[in-house]
Design a protein around this motif. Structure first.
Motif, PDB file in Angstrom:
ATOM      1  N   GLY A   1      51.898  36.635  57.193  1.00 58.98           N
ATOM      2  CA  GLY A   1      51.947  35.342  57.788  1.00 58.98           C
ATOM      3  C   GLY A   1      51.155  34.504  56.550  1.00 58.98           C
ATOM      4  N   SER A   2      50.806  33.189  57.013  1.00 59.79           N
ATOM      5  CA  SER A   2      50.396  32.650  56.129  1.00 59.79           C
ATOM      6  C   SER A   2      48.726  32.188  56.454  1.00 59.79           C
ATOM      7  CB  SER A   2      51.182  31.112  56.161  1.00 59.79           C
ATOM      8  OG  SER A   2      52.335  31.273  55.452  1.00 59.79           O
ATOM      9  N   VAL A   3      47.894  32.267  55.481  1.00 61.55           N
ATOM     10  CA  VAL A   3      46.382  31.796  55.991  1.00 61.55           C
ATOM     11  C   VAL A   3      45.874  31.316  54.696  1.00 61.55           C
ATOM     12  CG1 VAL A   3      45.829  34.175  55.021  1.00 61.55           C
ATOM     13  CG2 VAL A   3      44.393  33.222  56.845  1.00 61.55           C
ATOM     14  N   GLN A   4      44.755  30.791  55.155  1.00 59.72           N
ATOM     15  CA  GLN A   4      43.834  30.058  53.940  1.00 59.72           C
ATOM     16  C   GLN A   4      43.077  31.066  53.203  1.00 59.72           C
ATOM     17  OE1 GLN A   4      42.087  26.567  55.712  1.00 59.72           O
ATOM     18  NE2 GLN A   4      43.577  25.104  54.713  1.00 59.72           N
ATOM     19  N   ALA A   5      42.757  30.614  51.963  1.00 61.13           N
ATOM     20  CA  ALA A   5      41.877  31.468  51.251  1.00 61.13           C
ATOM     21  C   ALA A   5      40.698  31.671  52.078  1.00 61.13           C
ATOM     22  CB  ALA A   5      41.454  30.907  49.968  1.00 61.13           C
ATOM     23  N   GLY A   6      40.271  32.786  52.127  1.00 60.47           N
ATOM     24  CA  GLY A   6      39.008  33.237  52.929  1.00 60.47           C
ATOM     25  C   GLY A   6      39.173  33.936  54.310  1.00 60.47           C
ATOM     26  N   GLY A   7      40.509  33.830  54.627  1.00 59.56           N
ATOM     27  CA  GLY A   7      40.880  33.948  55.914  1.00 59.56           C
ATOM     28  C   GLY A   7      41.258  35.615  55.839  1.00 59.56           C
ATOM     29  N   SER A   8      41.487  36.071  57.260  1.00 59.56           N
ATOM     30  CA  SER A   8      42.081  37.574  57.396  1.00 59.56           C
ATOM     31  C   SER A   8      43.398  37.773  58.118  1.00 59.56           C
ATOM     32  CB  SER A   8      40.944  38.176  58.543  1.00 59.56           C
ATOM     33  OG  SER A   8      39.487  38.010  57.826  1.00 59.56           O
ATOM     34  N   LEU A   9      44.106  38.712  57.701  1.00 54.29           N
ATOM     35  CA  LEU A   9      45.293  39.307  58.417  1.00 54.29           C
ATOM     36  C   LEU A   9      45.186  40.720  58.572  1.00 54.29           C
ATOM     37  CD1 LEU A   9      48.049  37.514  56.436  1.00 54.29           C
ATOM     38  CD2 LEU A   9      47.305  36.933  59.029  1.00 54.29           C
TER      39      LEU A   9
ATOM     40  N   ARG B   1      57.434  68.383  52.542  1.00 53.71           N
ATOM     41  CA  ARG B   1      58.929  68.056  52.304  1.00 53.71           C
ATOM     42  C   ARG B   1      59.143  67.354  51.348  1.00 53.71           C
ATOM     43  NH1 ARG B   1      56.522  67.808  57.345  1.00 53.71           N
ATOM     44  NH2 ARG B   1      57.266  69.543  59.036  1.00 53.71           N
ATOM     45  N   ARG B   2      58.321  66.541  50.723  1.00 48.64           N
ATOM     46  CA  ARG B   2      58.441  65.574  49.485  1.00 48.64           C
ATOM     47  C   ARG B   2      59.643  64.620  50.147  1.00 48.64           C
ATOM     48  NH1 ARG B   2      58.762  69.858  44.225  1.00 48.64           N
ATOM     49  NH2 ARG B   2      56.631  70.547  44.629  1.00 48.64           N
ATOM     50  N   ILE B   3      59.215  64.118  50.948  1.00 48.04           N
ATOM     51  CA  ILE B   3      60.166  62.827  51.578  1.00 48.04           C
ATOM     52  C   ILE B   3      59.285  61.687  51.532  1.00 48.04           C
ATOM     53  CG2 ILE B   3      61.437  61.855  53.528  1.00 48.04           C
ATOM     54  CD1 ILE B   3      61.872  64.743  54.263  1.00 48.04           C
ATOM     55  N   ARG B   4      59.860  60.752  51.087  1.00 43.73           N
ATOM     56  CA  ARG B   4      59.154  59.169  50.734  1.00 43.73           C
ATOM     57  C   ARG B   4      60.120  58.142  51.806  1.00 43.73           C
ATOM     58  NH1 ARG B   4      55.201  57.335  47.848  1.00 43.73           N
ATOM     59  NH2 ARG B   4      55.218  59.284  46.323  1.00 43.73           N
ATOM     60  N   SER B   5      59.339  57.384  52.302  1.00 42.15           N
ATOM     61  CA  SER B   5      60.067  56.496  53.307  1.00 42.15           C
ATOM     62  C   SER B   5      59.448  54.921  52.988  1.00 42.15           C
ATOM     63  CB  SER B   5      60.134  56.756  54.727  1.00 42.15           C
ATOM     64  OG  SER B   5      60.661  58.278  54.859  1.00 42.15           O
ATOM     65  N   TRP B   6      60.146  54.092  53.406  1.00 40.91           N
ATOM     66  CA  TRP B   6      59.626  52.698  53.084  1.00 40.91           C
ATOM     67  C   TRP B   6      60.228  51.730  54.308  1.00 40.91           C
ATOM     68  CZ3 TRP B   6      56.907  51.236  48.849  1.00 40.91           C
ATOM     69  CH2 TRP B   6      56.715  52.136  47.849  1.00 40.91           C
ATOM     70  N   GLY B   7      59.042  50.745  54.397  1.00 42.24           N
ATOM     71  CA  GLY B   7      59.328  49.795  55.546  1.00 42.24           C
ATOM     72  C   GLY B   7      60.148  48.612  54.743  1.00 42.24           C
ATOM     73  N   GLN B   8      60.478  47.452  55.783  1.00 47.62           N
ATOM     74  CA  GLN B   8      61.449  46.598  54.978  1.00 47.62           C
ATOM     75  C   GLN B   8      60.513  45.462  54.466  1.00 47.62           C
ATOM     76  OE1 GLN B   8      60.244  46.837  58.157  1.00 47.62           O
ATOM     77  NE2 GLN B   8      59.764  44.546  58.571  1.00 47.62           N
ATOM     78  N   GLY B   9      59.117  45.667  54.716  1.00 44.33           N
ATOM     79  CA  GLY B   9      58.280  44.499  53.986  1.00 44.33           C
ATOM     80  C   GLY B   9      57.706  43.429  54.833  1.00 44.33           C
ATOM     81  N   THR B  10      56.801  42.722  54.691  1.00 43.33           N
ATOM     82  CA  THR B  10      56.301  41.704  55.361  1.00 43.33           C
ATOM     83  C   THR B  10      55.279  40.849  54.384  1.00 43.33           C
ATOM     84  OG1 THR B  10      54.992  40.877  57.360  1.00 43.33           O
ATOM     85  CG2 THR B  10      53.983  42.865  56.143  1.00 43.33           C
ATOM     86  N   GLN B  11      55.556  39.561  54.537  1.00 45.83           N
ATOM     87  CA  GLN B  11      55.227  38.571  53.584  1.00 45.83           C
ATOM     88  C   GLN B  11      53.764  38.053  53.986  1.00 45.83           C
ATOM     89  OE1 GLN B  11      56.567  37.445  50.701  1.00 45.83           O
ATOM     90  NE2 GLN B  11      54.836  36.184  50.287  1.00 45.83           N
ATOM     91  N   VAL B  12      52.720  38.026  52.853  1.00 42.85           N
ATOM     92  CA  VAL B  12      51.477  37.514  53.205  1.00 42.85           C
ATOM     93  C   VAL B  12      51.400  36.312  52.060  1.00 42.85           C
ATOM     94  CG1 VAL B  12      49.051  37.696  53.007  1.00 42.85           C
ATOM     95  CG2 VAL B  12      50.643  39.612  54.205  1.00 42.85           C
ATOM     96  N   THR B  13      51.168  35.118  52.788  1.00 39.98           N
ATOM     97  CA  THR B  13      50.808  33.888  51.848  1.00 39.98           C
ATOM     98  C   THR B  13      49.646  33.474  51.955  1.00 39.98           C
ATOM     99  OG1 THR B  13      53.241  33.475  51.982  1.00 39.98           O
ATOM    100  CG2 THR B  13      51.846  31.668  50.945  1.00 39.98           C
ATOM    101  N   VAL B  14      48.620  33.485  50.798  1.00 41.80           N
ATOM    102  CA  VAL B  14      47.320  32.973  51.078  1.00 41.80           C
ATOM    103  C   VAL B  14      47.395  31.673  50.135  1.00 41.80           C
ATOM    104  CG1 VAL B  14      44.922  33.275  50.502  1.00 41.80           C
ATOM    105  CG2 VAL B  14      46.493  35.325  50.987  1.00 41.80           C
ATOM    106  N   SER B  15      46.972  30.565  50.646  1.00 41.69           N
ATOM    107  CA  SER B  15      46.916  29.314  50.199  1.00 41.69           C
ATOM    108  C   SER B  15      45.523  28.676  49.946  1.00 41.69           C
ATOM    109  CB  SER B  15      47.873  28.155  50.962  1.00 41.69           C
ATOM    110  OG  SER B  15      47.004  27.986  52.156  1.00 41.69           O
ATOM    111  N   THR B  16      45.420  27.939  48.832  1.00 46.96           N
ATOM    112  CA  THR B  16      43.784  27.300  48.641  1.00 46.96           C
ATOM    113  C   THR B  16      43.827  26.334  49.395  1.00 46.96           C
ATOM    114  OG1 THR B  16      45.111  25.972  47.118  1.00 46.96           O
ATOM    115  CG2 THR B  16      44.144  27.927  46.165  1.00 46.96           C
TER     116      THR B  16
END
Length: 117
Positions: free
Chosen positions: A10-18, A102-117
């Protein structure tokens, strides 16, 4: 079928947490090393934090002391607690599972993190 489903971005201001979460299915979760990668626009995907199947953690220097990775094998879930967020943490965050036997690697689809000033 392997699925890694991320949530918590999600979106958060600088100094915040997710708190990011990644729930896995279709893999033997306890056998997998779990990692979080970040990819900012125009940059290569980079490892942010990892936790081995045995619970050993490692972090990129840029996030040490601010981010904490943890896993819950009973729930097939890995978390990334992100505190004191900075604008430079803005990126898409990807969950990664690696089964070293088993030498198998898997990936998720990603999630966006946006940090604003």
């Amino acid at each position: 079928q392997v699925q890694l489903v991320e949530s918590g971005g999600g979106s958060v201001q600088a100094g915040g947490s997710l708190r990011l979460s990644c729930t896995a299915s279709g893999i033997i979760f306890r056998d997998n090393n779990m990692n979080w990668y970040q990819q900012a626009p125009g940059k290569q995907r980079a490892l942010v934090a990892g936790i081995t199947s045995g619970g050993v953690t490692d972090y990129a220097n840029s996030v040490k002391g601010r981010f904490t990775i943890s896993r819950d094998n009973a729930k097939n879930t890995v978390h990334l607690q992100m505190n004191s967020l900075k604008p430079e943490d803005t990126a898409a965050y990807y969950c990664n599972a690696y089964d070293s036997r088993r030498r198998i690697r898997s990936w998720g689809q990603g999630t966006q993190v946006t940090v604003s000033t």
